[in-house]
Design an enzyme around this catalytic site. Structure first.
Site, mmCIF file in Angstrom:
data_model
loop_
_atom_site.group_PDB
_atom_site.id
_atom_site.type_symbol
_atom_site.label_atom_id
_atom_site.label_comp_id
_atom_site.label_asym_id
_atom_site.label_seq_id
_atom_site.Cartn_x
_atom_site.Cartn_y
_atom_site.Cartn_z
ATOM 1 N N CYS A 158 0.816 -1.226 0.000
ATOM 2 C CA CYS A 158 0.000 0.000 0.000
ATOM 3 C C CYS A 158 0.846 1.272 0.000
ATOM 4 O O CYS A 158 0.349 2.349 -0.344
ATOM 5 C CB CYS A 158 -0.955 -0.007 1.194
ATOM 6 S SG CYS A 158 -2.160 -1.338 1.083
ATOM 7 N N HIS A 201 -3.241 7.588 1.778
ATOM 8 C CA HIS A 201 -3.637 6.246 1.346
ATOM 9 C C HIS A 201 -5.031 5.971 1.910
ATOM 10 O O HIS A 201 -5.335 6.344 3.050
ATOM 11 C CB HIS A 201 -2.627 5.221 1.878
ATOM 12 C CG HIS A 201 -3.067 3.809 1.681
ATOM 13 N ND1 HIS A 201 -3.512 3.347 0.472
ATOM 14 C CD2 HIS A 201 -3.161 2.769 2.551
ATOM 15 C CE1 HIS A 201 -3.844 2.072 0.597
ATOM 16 N NE2 HIS A 201 -3.651 1.698 1.845
ATOM 17 N N ASN A 244 -9.997 0.289 -0.628
ATOM 18 C CA ASN A 244 -8.534 0.338 -0.550
ATOM 19 C C ASN A 244 -7.962 -0.282 -1.830
ATOM 20 O O ASN A 244 -8.066 -1.488 -2.032
ATOM 21 C CB ASN A 244 -8.083 -0.428 0.697
ATOM 22 C CG ASN A 244 -6.576 -0.418 0.887
ATOM 23 O OD1 ASN A 244 -5.830 -0.036 -0.016
ATOM 24 N ND2 ASN A 244 -6.129 -0.848 2.058
HETATM 25 O O1 UT7 Z 1 -3.846 -0.772 3.431
HETATM 26 C C1 UT7 Z 1 -3.066 -1.500 4.302
HETATM 27 C C2 UT7 Z 1 -3.213 -1.008 5.674
HETATM 28 N N1 UT7 Z 1 -4.431 -1.520 6.254
HETATM 29 C C3 UT7 Z 1 -5.048 -0.836 7.176
HETATM 30 O O2 UT7 Z 1 -4.654 0.250 7.493
HETATM 31 C C4 UT7 Z 1 -6.241 -1.467 7.846
HETATM 32 C C5 UT7 Z 1 -6.265 -1.102 9.282
HETATM 33 N N2 UT7 Z 1 -7.339 -1.722 10.042
HETATM 34 C C6 UT7 Z 1 -8.640 -1.430 9.845
HETATM 35 O O3 UT7 Z 1 -8.973 -0.660 8.976
HETATM 36 C C7 UT7 Z 1 -9.647 -2.025 10.796
HETATM 37 O O4 UT7 Z 1 -8.983 -2.688 11.848
HETATM 38 C C8 UT7 Z 1 -10.651 -3.007 10.123
HETATM 39 C C9 UT7 Z 1 -11.590 -2.222 9.241
HETATM 40 C C10 UT7 Z 1 -9.886 -4.011 9.287
HETATM 41 C C11 UT7 Z 1 -11.473 -3.729 11.168
HETATM 42 O O5 UT7 Z 1 -12.135 -2.802 12.008
HETATM 43 P P1 UT7 Z 1 -12.100 -2.991 13.596
HETATM 44 O O6 UT7 Z 1 -12.898 -1.898 14.154
HETATM 45 O O7 UT7 Z 1 -10.656 -3.071 13.992
HETATM 46 O O8 UT7 Z 1 -12.873 -4.345 13.780
HETATM 47 P P2 UT7 Z 1 -12.353 -5.747 14.359
HETATM 48 O O9 UT7 Z 1 -11.398 -6.381 13.422
HETATM 49 O O10 UT7 Z 1 -11.942 -5.584 15.784
HETATM 50 O O11 UT7 Z 1 -13.718 -6.564 14.330
HETATM 51 C C12 UT7 Z 1 -14.836 -6.194 15.141
HETATM 52 C C13 UT7 Z 1 -15.938 -7.194 14.940
HETATM 53 C C14 UT7 Z 1 -15.468 -8.632 15.107
HETATM 54 O O12 UT7 Z 1 -16.517 -9.334 15.778
HETATM 55 P P3 UT7 Z 1 -16.436 -9.623 17.349
HETATM 56 O O13 UT7 Z 1 -15.185 -10.411 17.520
HETATM 57 O O14 UT7 Z 1 -16.372 -8.270 17.987
HETATM 58 O O15 UT7 Z 1 -17.690 -10.360 17.601
HETATM 59 C C15 UT7 Z 1 -15.351 -9.143 13.697
HETATM 60 O O16 UT7 Z 1 -15.552 -10.534 13.601
HETATM 61 O O17 UT7 Z 1 -16.448 -7.103 13.597
HETATM 62 C C16 UT7 Z 1 -16.456 -8.414 13.003
HETATM 63 N N3 UT7 Z 1 -16.239 -8.261 11.569
HETATM 64 C C17 UT7 Z 1 -17.225 -8.022 10.693
HETATM 65 N N4 UT7 Z 1 -18.551 -7.895 10.865
HETATM 66 C C18 UT7 Z 1 -19.297 -7.635 9.759
HETATM 67 C C19 UT7 Z 1 -15.056 -8.313 10.882
HETATM 68 N N5 UT7 Z 1 -15.275 -8.118 9.574
HETATM 69 C C20 UT7 Z 1 -16.620 -7.939 9.438
HETATM 70 C C21 UT7 Z 1 -17.445 -7.689 8.330
HETATM 71 N N6 UT7 Z 1 -18.752 -7.531 8.539
HETATM 72 N N7 UT7 Z 1 -16.956 -7.546 7.065
#
Ligand code: UT7
Length: 346
Positions: A114, A251, A281
């Site tokens: 990225c 980005h 992204n």
């Molecule tokens: O470009 C390269 C660099 N990448 C980045 O900068 C990405 C950085 N990270 C992020 O943008 C975020 O961490 C994410 C968008 C990937 C995830 O957001 P988050 O607020 O950190 O969510 P999380 O991973 O902690 O997940 C929260 C909940 C989980 O459920 P539980 O464990 O709380 O029950 C996940 O299983 O959301 C669930 N979840 C989803 N639910 C619905 C994960 N993906 C999904 C989904 N739809 N697509």
């Protein structure tokens, strides 16, 4: 007298097919609400079967060359940032070179996921400053959808395909004109964080292409602190403060990360180019894609100071400060070779 790489044209290309969050929600356990709230993403473009990264890159390149008014015969080098090359080799850049009808000079790929566009910009700028070429095409292009595990909702909803390109032209400048073009670039990497963002395949490790694996929360944490630091580094290196920046072009990985950077810089979101809602992204393509769209809709104009920043797998991250376009008659100093009109990108 010093050499500056002026950014004189931009282009971009998106595959025709749009996939909305709602469409994904029909295929997997997710929702438009979750995706929008956590990321700011509303839709993404996905390349058609057989539509390869080089085709996206070539289309973006043609737009950038046209807007810069630069014929292919004047190009000396092409740098393509991509994590999703058409083939393991030859480089996607040489395929673009051939597709454009460029029969001289040289072309190669850069892989910094990225952060790829910032790395490619830095590389091309350094080639031009060293006198190894006068005109460069810098492209970020991805068919990232090919690396996605459509069974993994925590990653597959985040990415899209696309390409963006810029034309850099080296000019000898002095006086006020030294504040134009690529002012500085700042690159970093830390291989110890490999396990929080990687692809579980590759020609040497497994012989397969593999899929993206990410610990989102961890990457988020690194992104906020590392991007803040590299923004400070870029401003400090130029003796500038964030209020001098006309546009932050970050980005596009997560709207919450983008907002955190804007807040830290004290910039209102009206001075941030945020295209994540429409493109998701697109990895190395996200910055030049956002830049081109903002240039074409009249937001980013010749003379604007733009700060770009990105982080991704590696981890690899970086920033670049660029004054877009060409010095105008009023402040062109010794830049006699330059056209007096503002850059055609605005
Ligand atoms: O470009 C390269 C660099 N990448 C980045 O900068 C990405 C950085 N990270 C992020 O943008 C975020 O961490 C994410 C968008 C990937 C995830 O957001 P988050 O607020 O950190 O969510 P999380 O991973 O902690 O997940 C929260 C909940 C989980 O459920 P539980 O464990 O709380 O029950 C996940 O299983 O959301 C669930 N979840 C989803 N639910 C619905 C994960 N993906 C999904 C989904 N739809 N697509």
């Amino acid at each position: 007298m010093m050499k500056r790489s002026l950014l004189i044209g931009t282009g971009s290309y998106l595959p025709a097919r749009v996939v909305t969050n709602d469409e994904l929600a029909q295929r997997m356990e997710t929702s438009d609400d979750w995706i929008r709230q956590r990321t700011g993403i509303g839709q993404r473009h996905i390349a058609a079967d057989g539509e390869m990264t080089s085709a996206l890159a070539t289309n973006a390149a043609r737009g950038a060359l046209e807007r810069a008014g630069v014929p292919v015969s004047e190009l000396d080098l092409i740098v393509v940032a991509t994590t999703t090359p058409d083939d393991t080799f030859p480089s996607t850049a040489t395929k673009v070179q051939h597709a454009l009808g460029m029969t001289r000079g040289f072309a190669f790929d850069i892989q910094a996921v990225c952060a790829g566009f910032v790395y490619a910009l830095a590389t091309a700028d350094n080639f031009l400053k060293a006198g190894q070429g006068r005109t460069a095409l810098v492209i970020g292009a991805e068919t990232f959808s090919r690396l996605l595990d459509w069974e993994d909702r925590s990653t597959c909803v985040l990415f899209g395909d696309g390409a963006g390109a810029v034309v850099l032209r080296s000019e000898d400048v002095e006086g006020a004109s030294t504040a134009w073009g690529v002012l500085s670039t700042h690159l970093h990497s830390d291989g110890s964080a490999r396990d929080i963002l990687y692809v579980d395949g590759g020609p040497s490790s497994s012989g397969t292409v593999g899929h993206v694996r990410m610990e989102g929360k961890e990457v988020f944490r690194h992104a906020v602190s590392k991007l803040s630091n590299v923004i400070d580094e870029a401003l400090t290196a130029n003796g500038m403060t964030s209020d001098q920046v006309d546009w932050l072009i970050p980005h596009q990985a997560n709207r919450r990360i983008i907002e955190a950077m804007a807040k830290r810089m004290g910039l209102p979101m009206t001075r941030v180019v945020c295209s994540i809602e429409k493109h998701a992204n697109t990895s190395a393509a996200s910055i030049p894609l956002a830049l081109d769209q903002a240039a074409r809709d009249g937001r980013v104009k010749s003379g604007d100071l733009v700060l770009m920043e990105a982080i991704g797998g590696g981890l690899a991250w970086g920033a670049g400060l660029v004054r877009i376009g060409l010095p105008t008659a009023g402040n062109q100093g010794q830049a006699k070779a330059m056209r007096e009109e503002p850059a055609p990108i605005a």
